[in-house]
Each structure stands twice: as C-alpha cells, then as structure tokens.
Scaffold this motif. Structure first.
Motif, PDB file in Angstrom:
ATOM      1  N   UNK A  11       0.005 -44.156 -81.533  1.00 35.80           N
ATOM      2  CA  UNK A  11      -0.545 -45.307 -80.825  1.00 35.80           C
ATOM      3  C   UNK A  11      -2.029 -45.435 -81.137  1.00 35.80           C
ATOM      4  N   UNK A  12      -2.459 -46.631 -81.542  1.00 39.72           N
ATOM      5  CA  UNK A  12      -3.854 -46.864 -81.898  1.00 39.72           C
ATOM      6  C   UNK A  12      -4.644 -47.336 -80.691  1.00 39.72           C
ATOM      7  N   UNK A  13      -5.952 -47.126 -80.771  1.00 47.19           N
ATOM      8  CA  UNK A  13      -6.868 -47.569 -79.726  1.00 47.19           C
ATOM      9  C   UNK A  13      -8.088 -48.202 -80.379  1.00 47.19           C
ATOM     10  N   UNK A  14      -8.802 -49.021 -79.597  1.00 50.64           N
ATOM     11  CA  UNK A  14     -10.099 -49.536 -80.003  1.00 50.64           C
ATOM     12  C   UNK A  14     -11.182 -48.832 -79.196  1.00 50.64           C
ATOM     13  N   UNK A  15     -12.202 -48.343 -79.889  1.00 55.61           N
ATOM     14  CA  UNK A  15     -13.424 -47.930 -79.228  1.00 55.61           C
ATOM     15  C   UNK A  15     -14.409 -49.085 -79.375  1.00 55.61           C
ATOM     16  N   UNK A  16     -14.886 -49.600 -78.254  1.00 58.08           N
ATOM     17  CA  UNK A  16     -15.734 -50.786 -78.262  1.00 58.08           C
ATOM     18  C   UNK A  16     -17.082 -50.438 -77.634  1.00 58.08           C
ATOM     19  N   UNK A  17     -18.139 -50.707 -78.354  1.00 56.20           N
ATOM     20  CA  UNK A  17     -19.494 -50.594 -77.804  1.00 56.20           C
ATOM     21  C   UNK A  17     -19.934 -52.005 -77.445  1.00 56.20           C
ATOM     22  N   UNK A  18     -20.073 -52.267 -76.149  1.00 56.86           N
ATOM     23  CA  UNK A  18     -20.348 -53.617 -75.681  1.00 56.86           C
ATOM     24  C   UNK A  18     -21.825 -53.950 -75.637  1.00 56.86           C
ATOM     25  N   UNK A  19     -22.093 -55.195 -75.255  1.00 59.61           N
ATOM     26  CA  UNK A  19     -23.464 -55.633 -75.045  1.00 59.61           C
ATOM     27  C   UNK A  19     -24.153 -56.214 -76.258  1.00 59.61           C
ATOM     28  N   UNK A  20     -23.440 -56.366 -77.376  1.00 62.63           N
ATOM     29  CA  UNK A  20     -24.050 -56.922 -78.591  1.00 62.63           C
ATOM     30  C   UNK A  20     -23.799 -58.423 -78.672  1.00 62.63           C
ATOM     31  N   UNK A  21     -24.811 -59.171 -79.052  1.00 63.33           N
ATOM     32  CA  UNK A  21     -24.620 -60.596 -79.316  1.00 63.33           C
ATOM     33  C   UNK A  21     -24.061 -60.765 -80.729  1.00 63.33           C
ATOM     34  N   UNK A  22     -23.097 -61.641 -80.862  1.00 60.60           N
ATOM     35  CA  UNK A  22     -22.482 -61.908 -82.157  1.00 60.60           C
ATOM     36  C   UNK A  22     -23.102 -63.176 -82.745  1.00 60.60           C
ATOM     37  N   UNK A  23     -23.012 -63.315 -84.049  1.00 60.91           N
ATOM     38  CA  UNK A  23     -23.577 -64.503 -84.694  1.00 60.91           C
ATOM     39  C   UNK A  23     -22.904 -64.732 -86.034  1.00 60.91           C
TER      40      UNK A  23
ATOM     41  N   UNK B  16     -21.448 -53.296 -70.572  1.00 63.65           N
ATOM     42  CA  UNK B  16     -22.419 -52.258 -70.902  1.00 63.65           C
ATOM     43  C   UNK B  16     -21.683 -50.969 -71.241  1.00 63.65           C
ATOM     44  N   UNK B  17     -22.083 -50.330 -72.336  1.00 61.10           N
ATOM     45  CA  UNK B  17     -21.530 -49.022 -72.659  1.00 61.10           C
ATOM     46  C   UNK B  17     -20.267 -49.076 -73.485  1.00 61.10           C
ATOM     47  N   UNK B  18     -19.521 -47.999 -73.409  1.00 57.30           N
ATOM     48  CA  UNK B  18     -18.369 -47.749 -74.288  1.00 57.30           C
ATOM     49  C   UNK B  18     -17.067 -47.966 -73.538  1.00 57.30           C
ATOM     50  N   UNK B  19     -16.166 -48.685 -74.164  1.00 54.52           N
ATOM     51  CA  UNK B  19     -14.817 -48.876 -73.629  1.00 54.52           C
ATOM     52  C   UNK B  19     -13.800 -48.368 -74.637  1.00 54.52           C
ATOM     53  N   UNK B  20     -12.682 -47.894 -74.139  1.00 57.45           N
ATOM     54  CA  UNK B  20     -11.532 -47.550 -74.980  1.00 57.45           C
ATOM     55  C   UNK B  20     -10.364 -48.424 -74.531  1.00 57.45           C
ATOM     56  N   UNK B  21      -9.751 -49.124 -75.476  1.00 63.81           N
ATOM     57  CA  UNK B  21      -8.561 -49.922 -75.185  1.00 63.81           C
ATOM     58  C   UNK B  21      -7.394 -49.290 -75.916  1.00 63.81           C
ATOM     59  N   UNK B  22      -6.439 -48.753 -75.173  1.00 61.02           N
ATOM     60  CA  UNK B  22      -5.257 -48.136 -75.762  1.00 61.02           C
ATOM     61  C   UNK B  22      -4.163 -49.186 -75.993  1.00 61.02           C
ATOM     62  N   UNK B  23      -3.172 -48.804 -76.801  1.00 64.05           N
ATOM     63  CA  UNK B  23      -2.007 -49.654 -77.078  1.00 64.05           C
ATOM     64  C   UNK B  23      -2.410 -50.968 -77.746  1.00 64.05           C
ATOM     65  N   UNK B  24      -3.343 -50.877 -78.699  1.00 64.42           N
ATOM     66  CA  UNK B  24      -3.810 -52.114 -79.338  1.00 64.42           C
ATOM     67  C   UNK B  24      -2.792 -52.686 -80.317  1.00 64.42           C
ATOM     68  N   UNK B  25      -1.672 -51.999 -80.499  1.00 60.18           N
ATOM     69  CA  UNK B  25      -0.583 -52.619 -81.256  1.00 60.18           C
ATOM     70  C   UNK B  25      -0.163 -53.936 -80.611  1.00 60.18           C
TER      71      UNK B  25
END
Length: 434
Positions: free
Chosen positions: A1-13, A402-411
């Motif tokens: 099972x794959x997961x996403x590690x996400x570092x939030x708070x960044x503006x995209x462009x 803010x900070x780090x999130x992990x999202x499991x079951x990204x399938x």
C-alpha cells in the motif's frame, strides 16, 4: 500500500493541464464493443480504473494498440465470450465500477452478457436496477445468482421500447443507450442523464452510424440500426479535476492557470467555486486563478447561509462536493454542504476535524462548515484516503496545512487522478510517494 508524504504550506505557481475525463472514458471504452471496425480514442487518462477496463477489454478479445501515451486503437472483431466464465473476469469486473457498462454492448451485438457485482468507491448504496430495468424493456432476460453475486443476461435481438427511467443514472443511461443503438425499432429514453459525458457518447455513436436525437436533453430517441462502423473520438478534459484545481488554488493561496478546460462543458462548476470566494478569469479556454490570501463565501440575497448541493446535470456533480467542502474550511463565512445522492460520502470530515477544521456533521448527508478565513491554518496529520474524491480533498487539505501529513491508501487517488503527485510537484508542491 502506497502513501503520500505531504509538506504543506507552500504556494504553487504555474500552468497545469487536466487529464482526460475518467467518467467519460469508462463508457466510451465499453462502446468499442459495438463494432468490429477500428475505433481510435484520444485523451485517455492513465489511471488505475481506466487501465483495468482496457485490460478487461483486451482479455475479452479486443485488439488493443497504444498509438501514443493517451491514444489507443481498439478493434473488437474477435470477441471471446468464454472469457466471461473465467475467474480473471470476475476479479477484474469486481474491481471497477465502470465494468457494468459492457452489458449493454454485449447484449446488443452478441445476445449475451455476464457481470459480477462491480466495485468502485464505498460511498453508500449504488444500485443497478436502472440498468437492468431499461435493458429488460429492450427484451433482455436477467438472472441474478445471489450466492456468487453474479448477473447473467441473454436476449434475442433487442427491440426498441419506451421507458421512463426511475433515476437519471449516467451509467444506466449509457448502458441502455448502447443497447438501443443496435435494437430493432425505436427506443425512447425519458429522464435520461444528459451530462457532457453522455453527450460525448451520443456524438461518438452518431459518428459510428447510430441514429440518436435529443442529445443534450433528458429525452433521447434512438432508431436502431443493423451495424455500426469505426470512428475516432477525443475525450473531454476531466471536469472533476478542473474543479479540484480550483479548490487547491484557493486553499493554498496559489496562482494557477488551468489549461484547455473546455469551459462551456463545465456547467455550474466555475460558478460554485466563485460563490465560495474563489476568484478566476476566463482567458480563452484557460482558467486563471490569481493568488488570494483570503476568500469569502457568498450568501443568498436575504443574507441566509449558502447551501451547496449536488444535482443531476446541469446541476453540480456530486463528485466535487468533497472538494467544495474542504475549500470552505479556510474561507470567510459559513456554508452548508448537502450531499443528496450518497449517504457515506461525507464521513471523511472526521480527518478534517482532526486537522483543525470547524465542521459539524449534521447527518450522513449534510455538513455545516464554519470557515476560518486562513486565520488558523490546518495542521498536518496521518490519515487514510477512503475513496477517490475524498482522497483528493484530503490531499488539498494537506497541501494547505502547516507541517507534515501522511495520506495512506493513495491507490484510491490513483484510481481517478493521473500522476497527481508529479504534476503538482512540477508547480511547487512537496509530495513524496512512499
């Protein structure tokens, strides 16, 4: 099972291109079974559900040739109906919701079809009665094997009939429509779904030689023909993904241009996000969303709380309510989200509450969101994606937090969004697949 590690708070462009429409692809791919001649389809998204359906067609005997990353040629001139008895068919059929739409084409062309109970998101009851009742009116005979949860159907040549559908089911309308184009005589489908995906299917079938009137309305009239020919078809961009990018831009305070949107086909999607306070400009067929530090929810004329709910087309698609809900968490103001069609689709809000969102889950169908106007950012947590649309809503929340999130079951997210981590990282996101 794959997961996403996400570092939030960044503006995209930057610019982002929507993939081909998942919900259109599932019915368009099944339509290749209606002819022995070659059918070329372009703008096919490279996602799990679509790839599984292409695999199912290949195993069924359809010749499949990939011409480009998003373009395939299909030729269904050597169908092996014995495959319908195999365990592999049962396994593949049960893994995707769209597999049910092979029934109409197989009945119309070969007089028999089988189908295990299809899979898909666990978002509440998703009955198939509309499919089967409509095809039965065309002359099909269904048998349901209760212990194995397996459907089988047979028919002599289908015959046209009048029918009033008990619900405007998109997949049900597609299935019945594909059965009716080769039926003997005239079929009238009232209360038909009229989403752009159904309109696309109708236009494709007409190019193949079908006779269909009423395209774009809820009253379709089909004069059956003896056979259909091959064609070429280009799919629409995915309106659900376009709406998801609108919500993402607002939540992260980002400047994003969504390219090649086919804006006239989006219905109420732009208006809905504008009512949530998302600013946007239409530049040709692109949608430019400027950087916003704050956005404010609209109210009704009398000042009462905005209610966003799903409806059959041309109302708002239920697939975007999860994104609308998460977008509202950082708006200024309050909104009631009313999910009418599925009773389990709002249960992901407990994760948003854990992240700090102010949400009251009123009942399985309604949630009140009190926006925080970006004064208190969401915080990163570990969570699990329950379905495709809730999964991308949680990804949007994580990118804004803010900070780090992990999202499991990204399938689950991969089932509906093509290389979403790679495309978002290209415009400034920090997502790592682990």
């Amino acid at each position: 099972m794959a997961s996403f590690e996400v570092i939030g708070g960044n503006k995209l462009k930057g610019d982002i291109y929507p993939q081909g429409a998942k919900n259109e692809a599932l019915q368009i791919l099944c339509a290749v079974l209606l002819t022995a001649e070659p059918v070329t389809i372009s703008n096919i998204p490279d996602i799990r559900d679509v790839n599984k359906l292409i695999e199912l067609l290949r195993e069924l005997g359809v010749h499949v040739k990939q011409l480009a990353p998003d373009t395939y040629l299909f030729r269904a001139d050597n169908i092996n109906l014995d495959y319908l008895e195999s365990e592999k068919f049962v396994e593949l059929g049960r893994s995707i919701r769209g597999s049910v739409m092979i029934v109409g084409p197989l009945l119309a062309r070969f007089g028999q079809a089988k189908m295990p109970k299809p899979g898909g998101d666990k978002i509440g009851r998703r009955r198939l009665d509309t499919h089967f009742a409509g095809l039965e009116k065309l002359g099909a005979r269904f048998n349901y094997d209760t212990p194995d949860i397996f459907y089988s159907a047979t028919a002599d040549r289908l015959k046209g009939a009048y029918m009033l559908l008990d619900e405007a089911s998109v997949t049900g309308t597609a299935n019945i429509l594909m059965g009716a184009v080769l039926a003997e005589g005239t079929t009238t489908i009232y209360n038909a779904a009229c989403e752009p995906y159904i309109q696309q299917l109708c236009r494709m079938l007409i190019r193949m030689g079908a006779k269909i009137s009423g395209v774009g309305s809820n009253l379709l009239v089909i004069d059956g023909v003896e056979k259909l020919q091959g064609t070429e078809h280009v799919m629409l961009p995915d309106m659900i993904e376009i709406g998801s990018f609108m919500g993402l831009a607002a939540m992260t305070g980002s400047e994003i241009t969504i390219k090649n949107c086919r804006i006239p086909e989006l219905g109420l999607i732009p208006d809905t996000f504008q009512r949530l306070g998302v600013k946007m400009e239409f530049q040709g067929d692109d949608i430019y969303i400027p950087e916003q530090d704050h956005y404010e929810v609209d109210t009704y004329i009398d000042g009462s709380i905005l209610n966003i709910s799903d409806h059959t087309w041309p109302g708002l698609t239920p697939d975007l309510l999860s994104v609308a809900l998460v977008t509202a968490t950082q708006a200024k103001g309050t909104v009631l989200i009313h999910q009418k069609m599925f009773e389990s689709r709002l249960f992901f809000v407990d994760k948003l509450i854990d992240m700090g969102a102010q949400i009251i889950l009123c009942d399985p169908h309604r949630a009140t969101v009190i926006g925080m106007n970006n004064h208190i950012p969401l915080r990163g947590i570990r969570m699990t994606s329950p379905d495709i649309r809730a999964g991308v809503a949680l990804l949007i929340a994580a990118l804004s937090a803010e900070g780090r999130s992990i999202i499991d079951n990204v399938e689950q997210i991969d089932r509906g969004y093509q290389n979403i981590d790679g495309r978002l990282n290209a415009i400034g996101a920090q997502i790592r697949r682990i």
